[in-house]
Design an enzyme around this catalytic site. Structure first.
Site, PDB file in Angstrom:
ATOM      1  N   GLY A  11       0.827  -1.215   0.000  1.00 13.91           N
ATOM      2  CA  GLY A  11       0.000   0.000   0.000  1.00 13.91           C
ATOM      3  C   GLY A  11       0.854   1.255   0.000  1.00 13.91           C
ATOM      4  O   GLY A  11       2.089   1.193  -0.097  1.00 13.91           O
ATOM      5  N   GLN A  12       0.190   2.410   0.129  1.00 12.87           N
ATOM      6  CA  GLN A  12       0.895   3.700   0.027  1.00 12.87           C
ATOM      7  C   GLN A  12       1.975   3.835   1.104  1.00 12.87           C
ATOM      8  O   GLN A  12       3.098   4.246   0.818  1.00 12.87           O
ATOM      9  CB  GLN A  12      -0.113   4.860   0.142  1.00 12.87           C
ATOM     10  CG  GLN A  12       0.520   6.227  -0.112  1.00 12.87           C
ATOM     11  CD  GLN A  12      -0.329   7.392   0.387  1.00 12.87           C
ATOM     12  OE1 GLN A  12      -1.290   7.200   1.124  1.00 12.87           O
ATOM     13  NE2 GLN A  12       0.043   8.599   0.003  1.00 12.87           N
ATOM     14  N   ASP A  34       1.363  -9.080   1.891  1.00 10.94           N
ATOM     15  CA  ASP A  34       0.242  -8.384   1.263  1.00 10.94           C
ATOM     16  C   ASP A  34      -0.691  -9.434   0.675  1.00 10.94           C
ATOM     17  O   ASP A  34      -0.287 -10.582   0.479  1.00 10.94           O
ATOM     18  CB  ASP A  34       0.732  -7.419   0.170  1.00 10.94           C
ATOM     19  CG  ASP A  34      -0.270  -6.305  -0.107  1.00 10.94           C
ATOM     20  OD1 ASP A  34      -0.077  -5.178   0.386  1.00 10.94           O
ATOM     21  OD2 ASP A  34      -1.284  -6.569  -0.798  1.00 10.94           O
ATOM     22  N   ILE A  35      -1.910  -9.016   0.353  1.00  9.65           N
ATOM     23  CA  ILE A  35      -2.887  -9.955  -0.229  1.00  9.65           C
ATOM     24  C   ILE A  35      -2.591 -10.214  -1.701  1.00  9.65           C
ATOM     25  O   ILE A  35      -3.120 -11.129  -2.308  1.00  9.65           O
ATOM     26  CB  ILE A  35      -4.325  -9.437  -0.025  1.00  9.65           C
ATOM     27  CG1 ILE A  35      -5.349 -10.546  -0.219  1.00  9.65           C
ATOM     28  CG2 ILE A  35      -4.614  -8.219  -0.902  1.00  9.65           C
ATOM     29  CD1 ILE A  35      -6.716 -10.239   0.318  1.00  9.65           C
ATOM     30  N   ARG A  36      -1.727  -9.358  -2.302  1.00 11.43           N
ATOM     31  CA  ARG A  36      -1.384  -9.534  -3.719  1.00 11.43           C
ATOM     32  C   ARG A  36       0.128  -9.523  -3.860  1.00 11.43           C
ATOM     33  O   ARG A  36       0.833  -9.074  -2.956  1.00 11.43           O
ATOM     34  CB  ARG A  36      -2.028  -8.441  -4.573  1.00 11.43           C
ATOM     35  CG  ARG A  36      -1.468  -7.078  -4.284  1.00 11.43           C
ATOM     36  CD  ARG A  36      -2.409  -5.946  -4.655  1.00 11.43           C
ATOM     37  NE  ARG A  36      -1.885  -4.714  -4.066  1.00 11.43           N
ATOM     38  CZ  ARG A  36      -1.285  -3.750  -4.736  1.00 11.43           C
ATOM     39  NH1 ARG A  36      -1.147  -3.821  -6.048  1.00 11.43           N
ATOM     40  NH2 ARG A  36      -0.814  -2.688  -4.137  1.00 11.43           N
ATOM     41  N   TYR A 141     -15.378   4.269   8.297  1.00 12.11           N
ATOM     42  CA  TYR A 141     -13.931   4.333   8.523  1.00 12.11           C
ATOM     43  C   TYR A 141     -13.642   4.911   9.907  1.00 12.11           C
ATOM     44  O   TYR A 141     -12.812   4.382  10.658  1.00 12.11           O
ATOM     45  CB  TYR A 141     -13.330   5.220   7.428  1.00 12.11           C
ATOM     46  CG  TYR A 141     -11.825   5.374   7.441  1.00 12.11           C
ATOM     47  CD1 TYR A 141     -10.982   4.302   7.166  1.00 12.11           C
ATOM     48  CD2 TYR A 141     -11.254   6.623   7.663  1.00 12.11           C
ATOM     49  CE1 TYR A 141      -9.608   4.470   7.126  1.00 12.11           C
ATOM     50  CE2 TYR A 141      -9.876   6.795   7.615  1.00 12.11           C
ATOM     51  CZ  TYR A 141      -9.063   5.714   7.354  1.00 12.11           C
ATOM     52  OH  TYR A 141      -7.693   5.886   7.312  1.00 12.11           O
TER      53      TYR A 141
HETATM   54  C1  AKB Z   1      -8.316   8.884   3.949  1.00 13.89           C
HETATM   55  O1  AKB Z   1      -8.502   9.935   3.320  1.00 13.89           O
HETATM   56  O2  AKB Z   1      -9.171   8.009   4.093  1.00 13.89           O
HETATM   57  C2  AKB Z   1      -6.969   8.696   4.624  1.00 13.89           C
HETATM   58  C3  AKB Z   1      -6.995   9.182   6.023  1.00 13.89           C
HETATM   59  C4  AKB Z   1      -6.905  10.619   6.310  1.00 13.89           C
HETATM   60  O3  AKB Z   1      -7.084   8.400   6.919  1.00 13.89           O
HETATM   61  N1  AKB Z   1      -5.957   9.338   3.859  1.00 13.89           N
END
Ligand code: AKB
Length: 315
Positions: A11-12, A34-36, A141
């Site tokens: 990832g990033q 990683d998953i890939r 999230y």
């Molecule tokens: C997102 O935008 O979801 C992330 C974060 C700020 O957690 N970059």
């Protein structure tokens, strides 16, 4: 000597963190998962294993096989994708986290996972958001991030797992793109400025969010992992930031390098709503006081470096 297992290594954050850790702790002491699997240094340049973080048994098996003493758990869906697929986000973000914490408990590992400015919500103070404050996020999230912060506290208090974490703002980088985040505009804008001389922002003018350049984020992770536990009052969710910016601020800075750069807006209501529920600027003074956090890059120096590095990559 640390022996570290990293999840979500492609990832990033993972892409650059794995390289930095391999440099600092030795190639064989960093197990990227990683998953890939793709054709990349993270996969080819040291130990790499395929791992789906929802498979706790496999995570345990790999951590035991390599006798790791530290787990850095990065695999997660970001805010915009999590909002589109909330059930998947809950299962992956929370299921992966609890599996990783369990492995850390069973194998007595130090543990790091990132939280986010997404752990705050509309009722949180918008400016200079304190370390300890109201956290009632309205996104899946955010729900995952607050739950994750509490779960890490719980594993520390109940089982003595050495959990540590940072609340990251938007991270800006040139190695691997972010995917599915609300702050992603602040990365895309640099690529598009060089490729097309124009960018259509999905976040509206005047929308402030915290950001940080990747080298500062990587330093913060290593510094927090190495911090003396006796200096830490907080543990799992330090506010960290380098700048609070709106799209027009980034655009104006890019214009200093590319005068013809044209910033336009085509606002995505879903991501705009997420952005508006987050703070405008957070206060990182506890991270500074407890373990010496200090970002090196501001908007000006980050923009110069981003554009230089992207040009070197052929953009
Ligand atoms: C997102 O935008 O979801 C992330 C974060 C700020 O957690 N970059």
């Amino acid at each position: 000597m640390k022996k570290i297992l990293v999840t979500g290594a492609l990832g990033q954050i993972g892409t650059e963190l794995v390289a930095k850790l391999r440099q600092g702790y030795g190639v064989d002491n960093v197990i990227a998962t990683d998953i890939r699997e793709i054709d990349h240094d993270v996969v080819k340049g040291g130990p790499f294993e395929l791992l789906d973080v929802t498979d706790g048994a496999n995570m345990h098996e790999l951590a035991s096989k390599y006798e790791v003493d530290t787990i850095i758990h990065l695999a997660a869906l970001l805010s915009a994708t999590a909002e589109e697929k909330p059930l998947l986000a809950w299962n992956l973000n929370m299921g992966g986290l609890v599996n990783a914490l369990e492995v850390a408990r069973e194998l007595n590992c130090q543990f790091f996972t990132p939280s986010s400015i997404g752990a705050f919500g509309p009722s949180t103070p918008k400016n200079a958001t304190p370390q300890d404050t109201i956290q009632r996020p309205t996104t899946m999230y955010g729900v995952n991030k607050v739950s994750g912060e509490l779960l890490c506290d719980y594993y520390y208090q109940k089982f003595g797992v050495e959990t540590r974490g940072l609340r990251f703002p938007g991270l800006i980088s040139y190695e691997a793109p972010p995917g599915g985040g609300t702050t992603d505009y602040a990365v895309e804008i640099y690529y598009e400025a060089l490729k097309k001389g124009t960018y259509e922002s999905f976040i509206a003018e005047g929308t402030y969010m915290d950001m940080m350049y990747m080298p500062d984020a990587l330093n913060a992770i290593v510094q927090l992992l190495e911090a003396d536990a006796s200096t830490l009052i907080h543990r799992n969710c330090f506010n960290v930031t380098a700048m609070s910016v709106a799209p027009e601020d980034v655009g104006a800075e890019i214009k200093k390098h590319i005068p013809q750069f044209d910033l336009r807006y085509k606002v995505d209501p879903a991501r705009q709503a997420i952005a508006e529920s987050w703070p405008d600027s957070i206060d990182a003074s506890c991270a500074t006081a407890e373990w010496g956090f200090k970002a090196q890059f501001d908007l000006q120096s980050m923009t110069t470096d981003m554009l230089e590095k992207l040009k070197e990559k052929g953009y």
